[in-house]
Structures are given as structure tokens and as C-alpha cells.
Enzyme design. Structure first.
Site, PDB file in Angstrom:
ATOM      1  N   ASP A  41       0.837  -1.193   0.000  1.00  0.00           N
ATOM      2  CA  ASP A  41       0.000   0.000   0.000  1.00  0.00           C
ATOM      3  C   ASP A  41       0.876   1.248   0.000  1.00  0.00           C
ATOM      4  O   ASP A  41       2.068   1.200   0.314  1.00  0.00           O
ATOM      5  CB  ASP A  41      -0.904   0.027   1.238  1.00  0.00           C
ATOM      6  N   LYS A  63      -3.499   3.719  -3.116  1.00  0.00           N
ATOM      7  CA  LYS A  63      -4.839   4.212  -3.410  1.00  0.00           C
ATOM      8  C   LYS A  63      -5.054   5.529  -2.691  1.00  0.00           C
ATOM      9  O   LYS A  63      -4.564   5.740  -1.584  1.00  0.00           O
ATOM     10  CB  LYS A  63      -5.909   3.218  -2.951  1.00  0.00           C
ATOM     11  N   MET A 175     -10.826   6.608   7.183  1.00  0.00           N
ATOM     12  CA  MET A 175     -10.987   7.287   5.887  1.00  0.00           C
ATOM     13  C   MET A 175     -12.091   8.350   5.933  1.00  0.00           C
ATOM     14  O   MET A 175     -12.897   8.460   5.019  1.00  0.00           O
ATOM     15  CB  MET A 175     -11.291   6.254   4.793  1.00  0.00           C
TER      16      MET A 175
END
Length: 256
Positions: A41, A63, A175
Site C-alpha cells: 500500500d 490508493k 478514511m
């Protein structure tokens, strides 16, 4: 770990924890130190990436809200393809692979293709961030229930979060930086008090960590004014004020 033309490699779904290399499990550290291929990641701390041997192949699948280096289906296909080619793959994820890490999807794709999978759990972002900030997610005086939710997803306004936060409860939002204002409005519309204490933990367990505190009604403004960036977690509940009480107690003791 090695590769050979007639073998199927193993995919290791490895949790990197919240950022501090000292919080890796021993098994995660061993796998990283022997890795020949790491699919990682974007938010994995550089100090953890430095544990990978020189010459190992590194594939970033970072991402962000606006841009994905690789779509999830493509990541799944990459893991399967490399394993079927005989390579052992360390799939390195921030936090824990099975808590908002899509590790379940990757494991299912590997199993469907006949690729063996092993999961190496990590200290989840929620647990690591709360510990670093000395915020007890549960406390017998304040909270006996903890809920984890994702704040960055489609249909946020339509999701039912009723009962997830409030007296006796702690809500941890992953998030949620980009949607913090909408999150506050949603929770207050569901009946949560505007003065409910909140904390925003940025870069948890790292030297650059910040812990920002305020009230629910001002959450969006706090995030905007302080220019909070990912990785960051939002914790909502009375437990977020306990560390402040401990701090005041320490100040009083020192002054006595």
C-alpha cells in the site's frame, strides 16, 4: 521465500500496523526481511519498507480518494498471477489486512485460483492510533461498546449509523478526513450532541503524529483549519477527553 517454475507460490497478507516498525509482529518482520516480491500500500511507513532486502521487487498499489494506482480487481489478478508463476508474495497492508484492508477480497481471489494464502494480522489503525494517543477505546466509566466504520464510501448519507455513537459508546471512523463535515452533520442529525468530544489522530505512532481535539459540531472546521491529511482516524466519544484529564492531573501533581 523462493520461486521455481513448477511450484505455486504463497500469498502472505501481512499487516504493517499503524506505522511504527516496532509494532510489527515478529512474523511480519521475518517475512519482510526474506521477501523477494512485496506488493504494498501507499501509506506504509518508509521505515518498514526499509526492512525489505535490497534487490527485492516492489510493486506499489497505492490508493487515494482521487486516484488508484491499480484497481482492486487488478490487484487480485496480480497476486494470483505472481503466485502461479512460482513467486511467494508479501502483500503488505497498513494496519490489519482484514479491517478495511480488502484482505478478504484478495484471499477469496487467491483461493478461487488455487493459490495458498496465509494471513499475518497487524495492529489495526484504530488500536494503534488510540494507544499512541493514549485514548482508551473502552473504559468502564465511559464506553463498553466500540464500532468501526468507513467514512469514505458511496451513499454515506444513506447509511444507518444510529446507535453507533453516544453515551457509553466509542465510534472510530476510518478514511473520514475528506467527509468529516458530512460525518458530523450526519451524526448530529441522528441525535448525537454537538458538544460530544472528538479526536483526530494523524500519522499515528510516528514522529509526526498529531492529536487534535474538539467537539463534534466543529469537526469539519478542525480538519480544514489544521489541514489534516491521511493517514488519519477520527474517534468520537467521551473517551477522547480522558487523556486530557490525565494530563491535567499530571500538571497538578508536578505543581504540588
Amino acid at each position: 521465500m523462493d520461486s521455481a517454475p513448477n511450484r505455486i507460490g504463497t500469498v502472505y497478507l501481512v499487516g504493517a500496523g499503524p506505522g511504527d516498525p516496532d509494532l510489527l509482529t515478529l512474523r511480519a518482520a521475518r517475512l519482510l526481511s526474506a521477501a523477494t516480491l512485496v506488493v504494498h500500500d501507499g501509506l506504509v511507513d518508509p521505515a518498514i519498507m526499509a526492512m525489505v532486502p535490497e534487490g527485492a521487487r516492489l510493486v506499489s498499489v497505492a490508493k487515494s480518494r482521487a486516484r488508484h494506482t491499480m484497481q482492486q480487481d487488478d490487484i487480485n489478478a496480480l497476486l494470483v498471477r505472481e503466485a502461479l508463476a512460482g513467486h511467494d508474495v508479501v502483500r503488505l497492508k497498513g494496519g490489519d489486512p482484514f479491517i478495511f484492508g480488502r484482505g478478504g477480497e484478495e484471499a477469496e481471489a487467491c483461493h478461487a485460483a488455487g493459490v495458498p494464502v496465509q494471513v499475518v494480522p497487524g495492529v489495526s489503525a484504530a488500536l494503534g492510533a488510540a494507544a499512541a494517543a493514549q485514548i482508551p477505546l473502552t473504559h468502564r466509566e465511559n464506553a463498553s461498546i466500540v464500532s468501526f466504520v468507513a467514512g469514505q464510501c458511496k451513499g454515506l448519507a444513506d447509511q444507518n449509523w444510529a446507535g453507533l455513537a453516544g453515551v457509553g459508546r466509542t465510534l472510530v471512523i476510518y478514511m473520514g478526513v475528506a467527509t468529516s463535515d458530512a460525518i458530523a452533520e450526519k451524526l448530529m442529525a441522528d441525535g448525537l450532541a454537538p458538544d460530544m468530544p472528538v479526536a483526530v489522530i494523524e500519522n499515528a505512532a510516528r514522529p509526526s503524529m498529531r492529536v487534535l481535539r474538539g467537539a463534534l459540531a466543529g469537526l469539519g472546521a478542525l480538519v480544514a483549519e489544521q489541514k489534516v491529511k491521511s493517514p488519519a482516524l477520527i474517534v468520537i466519544g467521551e473517551v477522547t477527553a480522558r487523556e486530557r484529564h490525565l494530563e491535567l492531573a499530571r500538571i497538578a501533581e508536578n505543581a504540588a
